[in-house]
Every structure is written in structure tokens, then in C-alpha cells.
Design an enzyme around this catalytic site. Structure first.
Site, short mmCIF file in Angstrom:
data_model
loop_
_atom_site.label_atom_id
_atom_site.label_comp_id
_atom_site.label_asym_id
_atom_site.label_seq_id
_atom_site.Cartn_x
_atom_site.Cartn_y
_atom_site.Cartn_z
N HIS A 364 0.80 -1.22 0.00
CA HIS A 364 0.00 0.00 0.00
C HIS A 364 0.83 1.28 0.00
O HIS A 364 0.29 2.34 0.27
CB HIS A 364 -0.92 0.03 1.23
CG HIS A 364 -2.12 -0.84 1.12
ND1 HIS A 364 -3.26 -0.48 0.43
CD2 HIS A 364 -2.36 -2.09 1.60
CE1 HIS A 364 -4.15 -1.45 0.51
NE2 HIS A 364 -3.63 -2.44 1.21
N LYS A 555 -8.64 13.68 4.26
CA LYS A 555 -7.75 12.53 4.27
C LYS A 555 -6.70 12.73 5.36
O LYS A 555 -6.58 13.83 5.92
CB LYS A 555 -7.07 12.31 2.92
CG LYS A 555 -6.37 13.56 2.37
CD LYS A 555 -5.84 13.31 0.96
CE LYS A 555 -6.93 13.27 -0.06
NZ LYS A 555 -7.00 12.04 -0.83
N ARG A 556 -5.97 11.69 5.64
CA ARG A 556 -4.88 11.78 6.62
C ARG A 556 -3.95 12.94 6.24
O ARG A 556 -3.65 13.16 5.07
CB ARG A 556 -4.11 10.45 6.62
CG ARG A 556 -2.95 10.34 7.56
CD ARG A 556 -2.51 8.87 7.64
NE ARG A 556 -2.25 8.29 6.33
CZ ARG A 556 -1.05 8.29 5.74
NH1 ARG A 556 -0.01 8.85 6.34
NH2 ARG A 556 -0.89 7.71 4.57
N LYS A 561 0.49 14.34 0.66
CA LYS A 561 -0.90 14.54 0.24
C LYS A 561 -1.18 16.01 -0.07
O LYS A 561 -2.22 16.36 -0.62
CB LYS A 561 -1.86 14.01 1.31
CG LYS A 561 -1.78 12.48 1.46
CD LYS A 561 -2.72 11.96 2.54
CE LYS A 561 -2.59 10.46 2.73
NZ LYS A 561 -3.15 9.67 1.60
N THR A 663 -8.91 6.07 -1.91
CA THR A 663 -10.28 5.61 -2.09
C THR A 663 -11.28 6.75 -1.91
O THR A 663 -12.40 6.65 -2.40
CB THR A 663 -10.63 4.47 -1.12
OG1 THR A 663 -10.36 4.87 0.23
CG2 THR A 663 -9.84 3.21 -1.44
N LYS A 667 -15.07 7.62 -3.85
CA LYS A 667 -16.33 7.95 -3.18
C LYS A 667 -16.87 9.28 -3.67
O LYS A 667 -18.08 9.45 -3.85
CB LYS A 667 -16.12 7.97 -1.67
CG LYS A 667 -15.71 6.63 -1.08
CD LYS A 667 -15.08 6.79 0.30
CE LYS A 667 -14.32 5.55 0.68
NZ LYS A 667 -13.44 5.75 1.85
#
Length: 822
Positions: A364, A555-556, A561, A663, A667
Site C-alpha cells: 500500500h 484525508k490523513r 498529500k 479511495t 467515493k
């Protein structure tokens, strides 16, 4: 009502039967009169009524599997983000509508109690949510599959903000007992730790024995996993650590009250918290202990079930596949070897062959620093027998490498499970690859980068092991349950088959030209934005304009990111308004959510910056409401169920080549939000599916990023000196603008990180990101065009169903039948 004559439970009860079950539990399980029951009592009674249905379904499923003795899937994940189970289970049983038909002698409506449920604190980010989606699909497709994890008492942490800083408090989700957890004390197992290894000369061989170990008990707790239609109800089995000696009575009687329970406290600490901080030695040790405890419990359970119906261990790979969700469960490989060698006395080659044909591994990450490594000294102290087996596995691996690549010492060094250096370490990803028959990535670009760069040596040695399984998400949770209005809209036009076959959404496409249909979709989105706006107001105090663009990044919090790139653009937009008098065509509400690891100081500083930006922007009258910023605290599944349906724009802006898949992007697409993102992770496949016209892609490619890292051609100061917008934003970090009541140097570490390194290429992508934001605003101004783009995102999102992913796992890796193959 007679406690001795509870009515039989059916898979799909009538409203009258459901009412009877609820009233029975209110009276006999909770000792309350129906009329005096509070909201929490009614929630608990409703949940227990549904659990009754689950229990019968679990018995029926277990009996069916016992009769057929199919190959079983054991899915191991250190985290699961399940979300609220009651609404999801009601939908999967097909009885949500009964809530409106049940008439209790109580004014509280059944639908109003659904929000009483507390999210199980068993996960953190995308890894845990993916695991939950996979379990949902395994059950929906009728596969004999079970999730395994740890029964954390406190999970990660509950996030709140104090003066803009992230603060953490214990997330005690089990403070009131969960209606879903079923203790299986009869399935408990003894787990060995510590001790030492001695050798016995036997038949000319030195035979190792692990002695002087300490023992703890792994107690399983099951949570039902209801497949859609409830034909199959599997379970998630979570283990809690218990001491073999809960009270030292002699010490207690001598007055040593604290000392008498110390062993119990130390043991139960193992399953207290998800991801204990590894900033100190004790935290690292606890993480390794957690991983071993978890995997040892699983191996015990798998072999117990196997030996109930089979006796030849050569048949184990035909009856079981143990799937490792990332490297955290990798010690399952070593523990299975230990049991086969030491308990069942198999010879080494036979045990290793069985193990390698039983294990499968999903990678991952593309971050080399995120690949787990554990100091050899920790194994020497805590798992001495397992360290010997790891050395033996490494010897076997090195022989394979030398035979295939003779004389290549560099390759041997790179591929060794034991990393040499100032401190020897065990490379868990290398162990996982060596011990598995399948290694998969989770998005097309992720698998390509995995095999070309991160573990290229292993790919050259065993190319047949590697494959791609692009992630997906469950439409039951992320459409049917979280967005009932959109679900009803879809069903109205194409029927309900999409709930288990999301490719059916393609049948919506002909309606994309229908003005009436698009108007209906816009109204659904507006109502969902109103719901989200109420949540934002309740949790942050920010009043969001529902006519503005709801631009979401949830998100985290991590540097790759790039929440910071989003923040830089907001800073630029604000400065353009107040200094340049720029009039932007539409208003925007920027919505953030996510947690930073407690020891990740830079991520926590980014949260502080975003909250300070919000404080400045939201309170400046010169902005005139054109920009609002809101950071929703304690982001979790039940919050996400408001965010995804209400979003207009999905920010997926990680540095290309760093996100494995993602993910949340899927969504958002499924709920009609448009993607603003880089060519990273599953964004590549989203663009392919929905077409370039319906996404906003910008920035460097993964190859371009890697090239700049290799040749050192990325020079942040060139961007600073060459773009007045970037210079103004960067200078503002230490100007005092964002710290009116604090030290103006507070955000200097961010300035220094970007200007002297900018590893994640924020400045290189800033211009392209700004241009993409401008395209978003221009298109949003044309509501008919935007509605069509949104509609086509929904219609073309079928590929991102977890049912497609799990069917591929079942066909290519697990070799188990799936209903999608029928």
C-alpha cells in the site's frame, strides 16, 4: 410479553415482528418500560434486534460453509474503519423502510436514533476503510471470508482543536458496550512471547526449543459482517489481550495492591491503542508486540479451523489463503512457519512450501521510508525463535538470488531481509514478498512504480508473483446508506441492480442530455450541501454558503498529500482579493478533514496553518463571503457520510508517484463530485473512466517528479524569484498576517521546508494548480454544464466498485468462487 417466548427471528421480519423484538430487548435486555426508554435505550434495543437477525444468519452461513468445506479467505488488517453498523445492516437486510412502520409506545422515532451509534475506533485512514469495504463485498459475493484484527479499546485518538492546534484525547468507543461485539472466550488462545532458545542434539541435528516464555491470552470478539441481501453473514474477529494471571492474590494480601495487577495492566496495554507513538523505544516495542500478538492469534485460529475438517497440511493452501493487508501482519508468515516446524514437526522445506503457497500480500505504499523495519535486537529480546526462522528464510532467499544473479553483490545487499548498517534491521516488506505467492499493488500506476522502482529486484526474480488490483469502495455504504436521495434517483431511472453490480450505472448515460433529470440531480446535490453545511456549522461555527463551490480535501494529513498546496492557493486567493481587488466569478468554501499522527510535527503545523487561515479569511469583511475555510475536527466515517454527498470538488492533489491509490477519490466520483487532481494513484483510472472533459488534472507526472529528484533540477528559489504570486504567498508565512496574536515566526519551518527542499514539488505545481482552480470556477458558473459533468462522473464510476476488486482477488489470487463469476 413473555421473556421465555421470544418470537423466532427471520432473515427479513415484518414490521410487527421487528417491533416485538425491539420491545422485548427494551424490557428484558435493558430493563426499561417502552414508554420511559430514552433515545439511547431505543437505539440499543433496535441494534440488538438486528443483531438477533445477524446471529441466525451467522449460524446459517457457518453451517453452509461447514457442509461445503470451501477454501476460506482470512483477511488480516491492523485497522478497520467500519463506520456506524446499524444503518448499513438495516440496508443490507433490506429492512430500513420498516423503521417508518414500527409504532412504539414512545414519541421517539426509530430513524432519529441512528445517530446514537458511536463509530468503532478501529482504524485511521484509507487502509482501514478499504479493509471494511473488502469485508462487505466478500460477504455480498457469498465468499467464505473473515476479517481479523485487534480489538482496540481506544483506537487512534479523538481529535479536537485548541487555538488551532490539533490536540488528542482517548477515543473510548467501548465506554458503553457495543451491541455488535460477541465475545468468543471459548475460542481464546495462549500466545508465547519473550524467553530464550536452547538447542537439543537429536539424530545429528541441533533442534531449537523456545523456553522460559511468558504467556498471554488472546480473546476473540466477533462483529457480524452482513452481505447485501443477508444471504451470507461472515464476521470480523478482533482479539483482545488478557493476562493469564489477572490478580496476584498473595501480593495483594500483603498490601501490594498496585503490584498485584501490574501484569494484567501490562498485558492489556497490548490492545489499548491503535498505532502507539513510535517516537520512543517503548512505543516501537509495543507496535511490534501488537503485530506479533495479532498474527499469532490468527494463525492459531486458522489452523484450528483447518484441523477440524482436514489433517494433511499439504492441503492447507487449497483450503486457506491468508491475505496480508500491508506489512503490519507479515509476522503471520514466520508464526505459521514456527507452528509447522515446532508444534507439528514438519521438515523445513515442506513447511516453507506450505507457507509460501498460503500467504498473499497487498502493498500500500510507494514511500521507501514507510516500508516497515524492526531492529534485530527487538526480535532477540522478544521473539528469539522467530528471529532464527527469519535468518533461515533469508538464507533461502539469498540462495535464490545468487542462483539467478551470480556475483551480483549489490543485488544481494538490496534484497536481503536483514538490512546491514549501524543497527541491523528486519525488512518486513522483503519478508512479505519472499513468503507470499502473490504480491499486488492497488492502482495501475502504483503497481507500475512498485515493479519498476520500489521492489524492482524482486520483480525481476519473481515477475509471476506481481499483479494489480485497483481498489474500489462499496456502493452499499457510500451510496445506498450515506446518500439515500441519490440512490433513489438512480433506482428510479435504471432499477436497483446497481447495488450489487455498479457497472449498471452506465445505463444512466443516455439521461445526461435530459434537462429535467439534471435539474433533479442539482436539487439532490443542493439538499446534500445543506446537510453538510449544518454539520460544518455545528462542528466549526462556520456558516457555509450552499451556493458556493464546496471544495473538499478530507484525508490523513501528510506532506505528500499536499494539504499545504491547497492552503497556499487559499492564501493566494485571499491576497488577490484584499490587495489586488480581484473579483472571482464564484464563491468557494474550502472544507478540510483529517488527522495528523501525534508525533508528526510538520503535519500538525499544517493543520495549525489551515485553522489560522480560516480565522483570518472568515473574519475579514473585505472578502465579502467569497471564501470560507472550515476544518472539521475528528474526521471519521460518520462525518464522511455527510462530506461525500455534499461535495462539488474532490481535491486529490498528492505529488505524482507518492499515493498508492486513494479511495476517497472514488467515493467523491460516485457521489457526483468532480476531481481536481494530479496523475497519481487511482486518479489515472478515474480520468480514463470518466474522460478528460470531466476531471481537472494538473501538474508534474510521476516520471517528471522522479527525474527532478534524480538530477536535482528542482530549484524552489527559481519559482520564488520568477513568480510574484509564489513570492507573496511564501513571504506572508512569516509576515504576521496569519499569526496576528502569535509569534510571526510560527510558520517559519514551513517556509524553510519549502524554500530549501520542497521535496513534494509544491512550487513546481503551483501555477498548474492555480490554472486548474480557475477552470473549476469558470465551469461551476455554468450550472447546466456542471450538472452534466457531475452526472457523467456518477454514471461512469462503476469500475470503482469494491465488488469488481474483490471478484478479481477471488479469481486471480484467492481462487475462490464469487457470485460475480456466476
Amino acid at each position: 410479553m413473555d421473556a421465555k417466548h421470544k418470537i423466532p427471528v427471520r432473515k427479513k421480519p415484518t414490521a410487527k415482528e421487528l417491533q416485538y423484538l425491539i420491545e422485548w430487548h427494551i424490557k428484558y435486555s435493558l430493563s426499561k418500560q417502552v414508554g420511559e426508554a430514552h433515545k439511547e435505550h431505543i437505539f440499543m434495543a433496535l441494534a440488538m434486534a438486528v443483531r438477533d437477525l445477524c446471529t441466525d444468519g451467522m449460524f446459517e452461513t457457518a453451517a453452509r460453509h461447514s457442509d461445503k468445506n470451501p477454501k476460506r479467505v482470512y483477511y488480516l488488517s491492523l485497522e478497520y474503519l467500519l463506520g456506524r453498523l446499524l444503518p448499513n445492516n438495516l440496508d443490507n437486510f433490506g429492512i430500513m423502510d420498516l423503521l417508518d412502520q414500527v409504532k412504539l409506545d414512545n414519541p421517539i422515532k426509530l430513524r432519529d436514533v441512528l445517530d446514537c451509534e458511536y463509530d468503532p475506533a478501529l482504524g485511521n485512514g484509507g487502509l482501514g476503510r478499504l479493509a471494511a469495504c473488502i469485508l462487505d463485498s466478500i460477504a455480498t459475493q457469498g465468499i467464505a471470508g473473515y476479517g481479523y484484527g485487534i480489538n482496540y479499546q481506544y483506537g487512534l485518538f479523538k481529535q479536537y482543536f485548541q487555538d488551532g492546534w490539533q490536540r488528542e484525547r482517548a477515543d473510548s468507543w467501548l465506554e458503553t458496550s457495543s451491541p455488535w461485539q460477541i465475545e468468543r472466550a471459548d475460542r481464546g488462545c495462549l500466545i508465547q512471547m519473550n524467553g530464550n532458545v536452547v538447542y537439543e542434539e537429536k539424530d545429528g541435528h541441533r533442534e531449537p526449543h523456545w523456553i522460559n516464555t511468558t504467556q498471554i491470552i488472546g480473546v476473540p470478539y466477533d462483529m457480524p459482517i452482513v452481505g447485501y441481501g443477508a444471504d451470507t453473514i461472515n464476521y470480523l474477529r478482533l482479539f483482545s489481550a488478557k493476562s493469564t494471571n489477572t490478580l496476584d492474590i498473595e501480593t495483594f494480601n500483603r498490601g501490594g495492591y498496585v503490584e498485584a495487577v501490574q501484569q494484567n495492566i501490562r498485558t492489556e496495554t497490548i490492545t489499548k491503542v491503535l498505532y502507539p507513538s513510535d517516537a520512543n523505544e517503548q512505543g516501537k516495542y509495543l507496535r511490534l508486540v501488537q503485530q506479533y500478538f495479532f498474527t499469532a492469534c490468527v494463525v492459531n485460529d486458522v489452523l484450528r479451523r483447518f484441523l477440524e475438517q482436514d489433517v494433511d497440511f499439504e492441503q492447507l493452501p487449497d483450503k486457506a489463503v491468508i491475505h496480508l493487508n500491508d506489512t503490519h501482519p507479515t509476522l503471520a508468515i514466520v508464526e505459521l512457519m514456527r507452528v509447522l516446524l515446532d508444534v507439528y514437526r514438519l521438515d523445513w522445506d515442506k513447511a516453507w512450501g506450505i507457507t509460501r503457497r498460503t500467504m498473499a500480500y497487498t502493498n500500500h505504499t510507494l514511500l521507501p521510508e514507510a516500508l516497515e523495519k524492526w531492529p534485530v535486537r527487538m526480535f532477540e529480546k522478544f521473539l528469539p525463535r522467530h528471529l532464527l526462522i527469519i535468518y533461515e528464510i533469508n538464507d533461502w532467499l539469498m540462495r535464490q538470488v545468487r542462483d539467478r544473479f551470480p556475483g551480483d553483490m549489490g543485488r544481494i545487499q538490496r534484497m536481503s531481509i536483514i538490512e546491514e548498517g549501524a543497527e541491523k534491521q528486519v525488512r518486513m516488506a522483503h519478508l512479505a514478498i519472499a513468503g507470499s505467492f502473490s504480491v499486488n499493488g492497488v492502482a495501475q500506476i502504483h503497481t507500475e512504480l512498485l515493479t519498476r522502482h520500489l521492489v524492482a529486484d524482486f520483480y525481476e526474480l519473481w515477475p509471476e508473483k506481481f499483479n494489480n488490483k485497483t481498489n474500489g469502495v462499496t456502493p452499499r455504504r457510500w451510496l445506498l446508506t450515506s446518500d439515500p436521495s441519490l440512490s433513489a434517483f438512480i433506482t428510479k431511472y435504471i432499477g436497483s441492480k446497481w447495488i450489487t453490480d455498479l457497472s449498471e450505472l452506465r445505463r444512466l448515460e443516455p439521461f445526461s442530455q435530459d434537462a429535467g433529470v439534471l435539474k433533479e440531480l442539482r436539487q439532490i446535490k443542493l439538499e446534500n450541501k445543506k446537510r453538510l453545511a449544518r454539520l460544518i456549522a455545528d462542528t466549526t461555527g462556520v456558516e457555509a454558503d450552499v451556493d458556493s463551490i464546496f471544495d473538499c480535501q478530507v484525508k490523513r494529513i501528510h506532506e505528500y498529500k499536499r494539504q499545504l498546496l491547497n492552503a497556499f492557493y487559499i492564501m493566494h486567493q485571499y491576497l488577490s482579493i484584499i490587495e489586488d481587488n480581484v473579483l472571482f466569478p464564484v464563491s468557494k468554501t474550502y472544507i478540510f478533514g483529517g488527522k495528523a499522527a501525534p508525533s508528526y510535527e510538520m503535519a500538525k503545523l499544517v493543520i495549525k496553518l489551515i485553522n489560522n487561515i480560516a480565522d483570518v479569511v472568515n473574519n475579514d469583511p473585505r472578502v465579502k463571503g467569497k471564501i470560507k475555510v472550515a476544518f472539521i475536527p475528528d474526521y471519521k466515517v460518520s462525518v464522511a457520510e455527510f462530506v461525500f454527498p455534499g461535495a462539488d470538488v474532490s481535491e486529490q492533489i498528492s505529488t505524482a508517484g507518492f499515493e498508492a491509490s486513494g479511495t476517497s477519490n472514488m467515493k467523491f466520483v460516485m457521489n457526483g463530485a468532480l476531481t481536481l487532481g494530479t496523475l497519481d494513484g487511482a486518479n489515472v483510472e478515474i480520468q480514463k473512466e470518466v474522460s478528460e472533459d470531466n476531471v481537472y488534472i494538473f501538474g508534474l507526472t510521476a516520471d517528471q517528479v522522479q527525474q527532478r529528484h534524480r538530477d536535482g533540477s528542482h530549484r524552489p528559489w527559481d519559482y520564488y524569484n520568477g513568480d510574484a504570486r509564489i513570492k507573496r504567498v511564501m513571504d506572508s508565512l512569516t509576515s504576521g498576517l496569519w499569526t496576528p496574536r502569535e509569534d510571526r515566526e510560527l510558520f517559519a519551518p514551513i517556509f524553510q521546508s519549502i524554500m530549501f527542499k520542497d521535496y513534494y514539488m509544491l512550487l513546481a505545481d503551483f501555477d498548474a494548480y492555480t490554472a486548474a482552480q480557475e477552470r473549476v470556477m469558470a465551469d461551476f458558473g455554468n450550472q447546466k454544464l456542471w450538472a452534466k459533468k457531475s452526472f457523467l462522473n456518477i454514471a461512469r464510476s462503476g469500475y470503482f466498485s469494491i465488488d469488481r476488486t474483490v471478484a478479481e482477488y477471488a479469481r486471480d489470487i484467492w481462487r475462490t468462487p464469487s457470485t460475480l463469476d456466476e
